[in-house]
Design a protein around this motif. Structure first.
Motif, short mmCIF file in Angstrom:
data_model
loop_
_atom_site.label_atom_id
_atom_site.label_comp_id
_atom_site.label_asym_id
_atom_site.label_seq_id
_atom_site.Cartn_x
_atom_site.Cartn_y
_atom_site.Cartn_z
N GLY A 92 0.84 -1.11 -0.05
CA GLY A 92 0.10 0.02 -0.14
C GLY A 92 0.92 1.26 0.16
O GLY A 92 0.30 2.15 -0.66
N LEU A 93 1.87 1.28 0.58
CA LEU A 93 2.81 2.28 0.70
C LEU A 93 3.66 2.62 -0.47
O LEU A 93 3.49 3.87 -0.96
CB LEU A 93 3.91 2.25 1.89
N ALA A 121 -6.79 4.17 -3.46
CA ALA A 121 -6.50 2.64 -3.36
C ALA A 121 -5.31 2.37 -2.50
O ALA A 121 -5.43 1.45 -1.31
CB ALA A 121 -6.19 2.03 -4.49
N GLY A 122 -4.19 3.16 -2.60
CA GLY A 122 -2.97 3.08 -1.79
C GLY A 122 -3.51 3.39 -0.45
O GLY A 122 -2.98 2.51 0.60
N ALA A 123 -4.09 4.44 -0.08
CA ALA A 123 -4.66 4.71 1.26
C ALA A 123 -5.46 3.53 1.79
O ALA A 123 -5.34 3.33 3.17
CB ALA A 123 -5.09 6.12 1.48
N ILE A 126 -3.12 1.16 3.24
CA ILE A 126 -2.44 1.69 4.28
C ILE A 126 -3.21 1.39 5.71
O ILE A 126 -2.78 0.95 6.43
CB ILE A 126 -1.84 2.76 4.07
N MET A 127 -4.29 2.00 5.78
CA MET A 127 -5.05 2.43 7.10
C MET A 127 -5.36 1.08 7.68
O MET A 127 -5.32 1.19 8.94
CB MET A 127 -5.99 3.42 6.74
N PRO A 128 -6.26 0.40 6.92
CA PRO A 128 -6.76 -0.73 7.77
C PRO A 128 -5.56 -1.77 8.28
O PRO A 128 -5.51 -2.23 9.26
CB PRO A 128 -7.79 -1.58 6.90
N MET A 129 -4.44 -1.92 7.48
CA MET A 129 -3.13 -2.67 7.85
C MET A 129 -2.72 -1.90 9.00
O MET A 129 -2.05 -2.65 10.02
CB MET A 129 -2.49 -2.95 6.69
N ALA A 130 -2.44 -0.75 9.07
CA ALA A 130 -1.82 -0.11 10.14
C ALA A 130 -2.70 -0.14 11.42
O ALA A 130 -2.06 -0.48 12.59
CB ALA A 130 -1.83 1.54 9.88
#
Length: 500
Positions: A92-93, A121-123, A126-130
């Motif tokens: 994602g990053l 799509a990248g965000a 990122i966010m749910p994984m973080a």
């Protein structure tokens, strides 16, 4: 104050090395994602001028990002459960960095909107994984503290975003608000892969019919709201897209009840904290994102400020989140989520309504400072508490799904807020003169205040103070704590290399 700092220092001192890396990298990733929202807000007037963008183009510059962000969150969560959350987080990053470069290079509004969709799509990855990595790394007894730190860093993005966006737009050009993401995201990738242990969830197949239906629902509803004033609320385009979105939303609900592996399991909604928390974050973020969309433009169109000046004048907004955010999660541990969400939502509604009443051509900037501080205090109290409410009562196996569902509702709320406030603005105002803009701005902010009040109603359903067992409150990092508060066997600490 001294006791609070000592307690916070004690919490930090007890962390494992992996917990420190998870907290730091999750917070950094959240920082650049939220920063992107804030810096774009202060650059919208420059983008409008440089690319000849219309109001609808500006709305889609924001909503293309938030829509793809929202509808792909559950898919990202499923991929993280199956392929590994660390691996998907790093991917994602990478997508976010490449899409940010594409935004900077966009030659026109259409290209910018398309690149923003990919960036979203990248965000979404990122966010749910973080949040899932963060929730998985900390037991419930310390999760509120960790989320408070995470929320504090996010609040820093809210403080720095308008100023950074204004300074970069004025000094270098609006394209550079996207270039700043690239080195940060690329530098974080090797650290994620080498400093965080891999984690997976239940896995299983991605719910493709559910993904298609929720995408159609979100796109139809937002498209109709954005196009309503321009095409006419009775036009076939608007009526058709709104009706299609509503039908898709109903079909999604029916499908999720019958699907073998639904995107959002029905069992999660049996928890009042989960259901009410998702409703509250949808409404809060609708109010907040719509306000962020319009406020910098008010400073530039009505008050005559340049991008840097408008960014500096939004600083009072971030004062309270910067100081309250790191403590709000721990405060929720002590007093419960309900009081913070209700109080925070009321403060946000009061601040927005105050601005709606005070703003106009010739309004003194000082007249807007106090309501901006009140607004900032409101969401600084409410958002960490509602985040904790949604994620704290779910079984460990559902943390990834619950985190993604929460982030989905948050982003859908943002897209809804921009569309609704944009429609309210266009119905009564325009960019033609400062007076015309102020008229539409006042109407839109009245709607935003109403959304925050609706979030208050949802917050009343949340739990009050939780009297956790003493064993939970004293659990060490790495101790598994069930949703019922039972302490299980302590997991062995991860090796210092944290490479798996």
């Amino acid at each position: 104050m001294i006791q609070e700092r000592a307690a916070a220092g004690g919490q930090a001192a007890g962390l494992t090395r992996e917990q420190r890396w998870v907290l730091g990298l999750a917070s950094l990733a959240s920082f650049i994602v939220i920063l992107d929202v804030m810096v774009v807000a202060t650059a919208l007037t420059a983008i409008k001028r440089h690319l000849g963008a219309s109001l609808a183009d500006l709305e889609w510059t924001v909503n293309a990002y938030t829509l793809s962000f929202a509808v792909l969150l559950m898919t990202a969560a499923a991929l993280g459960d199956r392929l590994g959350r660390r691996r998907v987080f790093a991917a994602g990053l990478a997508v976010f960095a490449v899409a940010s470069a594409a935004c900077a290079l966009a030659p026109g509004a259409a290209a910018l909107i398309a690149a923003r969709a990919v960036q979203g799509a990248g965000a979404a990855t990122i966010m749910p994984m973080a949040l899932a990595l963060l929730n998985g790394a900390f037991p419930p007894a310390r999760r509120g503290w960790a989320i408070g730190i995470y929320g504090g860093v996010t609040a820093l993005a809210a403080v720095a975003g308008p100023v950074l966006g204004g300074a970069v737009t004025q000094g270098l050009g609006w394209q550079w608000i996207f270039w700043v993401n690239v080195p940060v995201a690329l530098a974080a990738i090797p650290l994620v892969l080498t400093r965080i242990g891999e984690a997976t969830g239940p896995g299983g197949a991605v719910d493709l019919p559910g993904l298609v239906l929720v995408t159609a629902a979100a796109l139809g509803l937002v498209w109709g709201l954005v196009r309503g004033n321009a095409a006419g609320w009775g036009s076939p385009e608007v009526v058709g897209t709104l009706a299609g979105g509503a039908v898709a939303a109903v079909a999604f609900t029916v499908w999720e009840r019958r699907a073998a592996r639904p995107m959002i399991p029905a069992r999660l909604f049996r928890s009042p904290a989960f259901s009410a928390g998702n409703a509250a974050i949808f409404l809060l973020n609708a109010s907040l994102t719509g306000v962020i969309f319009l406020m910098p433009q008010f400073q530039q169109v009505v008050e005559g400020q340049d991008p840097l000046g408008s960014g500096l004048r939004l600083l009072p907004w971030g004062i309270a989140p910067f100081f309250i955010g790191p403590r709000a999660g721990a405060l929720a541990d002590r007093v419960g989520e309900r009081v913070l969400v209700v109080t925070g939502s009321l403060l946000q509604a009061a601040g927005v309504a105050w601005i709606a009443a005070a703003a106009g051509p010739g309004t003194s900037y000082l007249a807007l400072v106090t309501p901006m501080i009140i607004m900032g205090a409101g969401f600084a109290l409410a958002i960490p508490a509602v985040t904790k409410s949604v994620t704290s009562d779910v079984p460990p196996a559902d943390i990834g799904t619950a985190s993604a569902a929460f982030s989905t509702m948050r982003q859908l709320g943002g897209a809804f807020g921009v569309a609704v406030l944009g429609a309210a603005f266009a119905a009564t105002g325009s960019y033609a003169t400062p007076a015309a803009f102020s008229h539409g701005f006042t109407t839109a902010f009245a709607v935003a205040a109403g959304l925050a009040l609706a979030a208050t109603a949802a917050g009343t359903v949340l739990t009050g103070r939780r009297n956790l067992p003493s064993a939970v409150m004293s659990a060490e990092p790495g101790t598994a704590v069930s949703a019922s508060g039972q302490v299980a066997a302590r997991r062995p600490a991860a090796p210092d290399t944290n490479v798996r």
